[in-house]
Design a protein around this motif. Sequence first.
Motif, mmCIF file in Angstrom:
data_model
loop_
_atom_site.group_PDB
_atom_site.id
_atom_site.type_symbol
_atom_site.label_atom_id
_atom_site.label_comp_id
_atom_site.label_asym_id
_atom_site.label_seq_id
_atom_site.Cartn_x
_atom_site.Cartn_y
_atom_site.Cartn_z
ATOM 1 N N SER A 8 7.771 17.878 15.181
ATOM 2 C CA SER A 8 8.656 16.916 14.518
ATOM 3 C C SER A 8 7.850 16.180 13.464
ATOM 4 O O SER A 8 6.622 16.095 13.543
ATOM 5 N N LYS A 9 8.571 15.643 12.480
ATOM 6 C CA LYS A 9 7.941 14.904 11.398
ATOM 7 C C LYS A 9 8.648 13.578 11.214
ATOM 8 O O LYS A 9 9.882 13.490 11.277
ATOM 9 N N SER A 10 7.845 12.539 10.978
ATOM 10 C CA SER A 10 8.416 11.255 10.611
ATOM 11 C C SER A 10 8.718 11.292 9.114
ATOM 12 O O SER A 10 7.814 11.419 8.288
ATOM 13 N N ILE A 11 10.007 11.221 8.769
ATOM 14 C CA ILE A 11 10.455 11.354 7.382
ATOM 15 C C ILE A 11 10.856 9.985 6.859
ATOM 16 O O ILE A 11 11.712 9.299 7.440
ATOM 17 N N ASP A 12 10.228 9.550 5.759
ATOM 18 C CA ASP A 12 10.559 8.290 5.096
ATOM 19 C C ASP A 12 11.303 8.580 3.802
ATOM 20 O O ASP A 12 10.890 9.437 3.013
ATOM 21 N N VAL A 13 12.378 7.846 3.579
ATOM 22 C CA VAL A 13 13.169 8.003 2.365
ATOM 23 C C VAL A 13 13.396 6.626 1.763
ATOM 24 O O VAL A 13 13.850 5.691 2.451
ATOM 25 N N SER A 14 13.050 6.457 0.479
ATOM 26 C CA SER A 14 13.345 5.211 -0.224
ATOM 27 C C SER A 14 14.730 5.317 -0.854
ATOM 28 O O SER A 14 15.132 6.378 -1.347
ATOM 29 N N VAL A 15 15.456 4.196 -0.836
ATOM 30 C CA VAL A 15 16.851 4.194 -1.262
ATOM 31 C C VAL A 15 17.045 3.098 -2.303
ATOM 32 O O VAL A 15 16.640 1.941 -2.098
ATOM 33 N N ALA A 16 17.651 3.455 -3.430
ATOM 34 C CA ALA A 16 17.926 2.473 -4.486
ATOM 35 C C ALA A 16 18.906 1.420 -3.970
ATOM 36 O O ALA A 16 19.875 1.745 -3.266
ATOM 37 N N ALA A 17 18.672 0.157 -4.313
ATOM 38 C CA ALA A 17 19.465 -0.953 -3.795
ATOM 39 C C ALA A 17 20.941 -0.777 -4.131
ATOM 40 O O ALA A 17 21.308 -0.539 -5.292
ATOM 41 N N GLY A 18 21.782 -0.893 -3.115
ATOM 42 C CA GLY A 18 23.216 -0.865 -3.290
ATOM 43 C C GLY A 18 23.826 0.488 -3.565
ATOM 44 O O GLY A 18 25.051 0.607 -3.680
ATOM 45 N N ARG A 19 23.027 1.517 -3.661
ATOM 46 C CA ARG A 19 23.573 2.825 -4.035
ATOM 47 C C ARG A 19 24.120 3.607 -2.847
ATOM 48 O O ARG A 19 24.985 4.465 -3.007
ATOM 49 N N CYS A 20 23.565 3.391 -1.634
ATOM 50 C CA CYS A 20 23.959 4.174 -0.456
ATOM 51 C C CYS A 20 24.217 3.213 0.706
ATOM 52 O O CYS A 20 23.411 2.312 0.952
ATOM 53 N N ASP A 21 25.346 3.397 1.388
ATOM 54 C CA ASP A 21 25.525 2.614 2.609
ATOM 55 C C ASP A 21 25.082 3.393 3.842
ATOM 56 O O ASP A 21 24.896 2.830 4.914
#
Length: 634
Positions: A36-49
């Motif tokens: 398994s892998k720890s996956i980090d994803v950055s998300v632009a503010a307000g773009r995805c709920d």
Amino acid sequence: MRAVLAGAALLAAAAVAADDVPLAFGTSGGEAWQFSKSIDVSVAAGRCDRVAIISPLSTVSLIPRGGHVRAQVPLQPGDNRIKAECRKQGRARGAAQQNWNLRLRNVPTALVSVSETANGVTLDARQSAPAPVRPSAITHYEWRARDDNPARLAGLPASSPRIDFSGVAPDGEYYVTLRATDGNGRTDESTVMLRAKHGTLRSVDPGHDHAAWIDRAVVYGVVPALFGPGGLTDVTARLDQLAALGVTTLWLSPITESPPGDFGYAVTNYFHVRRNLGTDEELRGLVQAAHARGMRVILDFVPNHLSDQNAYFADTIAHAQHSPYFQFFSRGPDGKAEHYFNWSNLKNLNYANPEVQRLVTEAFIYWIRDFDVDGFRVDAAWGPKQRAPDFWPRWRAELKRIKPDLLLIAEASARDPYYVQNGFDAAYDWTGKLGEWAWQDAFDDTPNTARRLRSAIEASLSGGPVFRFLENNDTGPRFRSRYGVGRTRVAAAMLLTLPGIPSLYTGEEVGAAYEPYKDAHQISWNDVDGLESWYRRLIALRQEHPALRSPDIRMLDVVHGDQVLAYARRTGNPSDNVLVLLNYGASPAHLATADLIDMPRDRKLKDLLTGDEISFDSSGITIAGESVRILKPK
């Protein structure tokens, strides 16, 4: 491997650069050494709920908090395309993708528990574990005996999960292999070593005990390039001469990929044979040919570090913290990769990272499973000990589960009991100072050589089994070049009559003159000093006389103790004791009879080297300058 890394990095970069993609992975994809892998994803503010992390094995939906999401994503062996999809009010708003190539086998784990009974042992396979991915129950067990067992074991082969052995078995070591198969046809094997004593089979402690062949081992360090331009094939061509010398074990200097011109300790790939030495098939041919002659083959392996030209480290230079391998390397407070001494091109692996531990362990296992090697000399074993002291015992358990008669040697001081208590069968004849040969000062102090040697030998007896040598890859100019033929003959006799595992190095038996890290030319096998027959005789005596392999030694106080080293090698039976007298001085020395204890006074002694008979009398024994006496009661 470089193509995989480059492709994954470009894919991640493309995802970040696209204006309509409101999220990005924290690192590129690449090779993985965990399921398994720890996956980090950055998300632009307000773009995805919500962000959906989609893999071949799972889908998880997360609410972004603080501009990012993190998920532990299961992986399957081989290629895994991971997709991070932005969702806003139930609709997809863009996605990023990356690939992970999982390098682990997805098979069950065959495990054997051994319990002793009144008349033998019971082997139980029911603790075997299912495969990590899409597990299914183990449906079939197969037990078989190894071909080299001393005798047939009644009841084998067998197919039940539990088998019993009772009754009389000829004394010796027995090996039984379990093959476990699950409902999907996936298999794994494990082997246990048993020992019959007085006709009854008993269990062996795999964490601390070792195979009997190790007690008879005479190791020969092989630098393939010095054998000829064919590398491994030239070593194979010389096996008959090494067997005639009495060598039982070949220790191959590092054979894995490294930069051009490097000796091999700057590893660029743990899983490839270095091209200028040969091919996979040529290595298999060497191992098979050695086995056919009754010799074992161990590899010099480098778990402490990787070369700065390794693809993983190169990726960290290109992408810094965004590299999936950034945490594969030990780092200081400034974030820079650490190294020991002046080894600036050798970057320490981060043993606090479980994925690194798995990578290293799998690399060792690869050479056992795919090439049938018989053990390892572990380079800089002291490094992982400093950073993760609990690693080596677990590493040993995994390797010995596959092949319990492996020889595992730590390049670390045998005076530190940690190594033989935590994974290794022997360690180096060093002082307490890192890398300092215990005998070095003795040979350089000519007037007091014997006295200095005695002190070093006595200090070595307080630890575990000792890997002894006159020369190896780190001792610079060869012993013969530094100390002359006479002293070489006396030192060789000492090497091969002391407790521990003696080792020779490429060309030592012919007095070859070179320095391992400086000379890459083929050496001459012309024995101008007549040393080869001397080594052959000493090795033969070690094999013929149990006292010379015994751990029991008694140092003797003699006159001329500054130049004469004397000790009795003992087995418990005085008639089998052997007296060793080594005169490192240039002049003869006369030893008083009263000093030569542990020898029966009513019997003549035979010099095992010359065949001469010697009687104990009031006159004592005279030993010529730079000469050896190895005496045994007639």
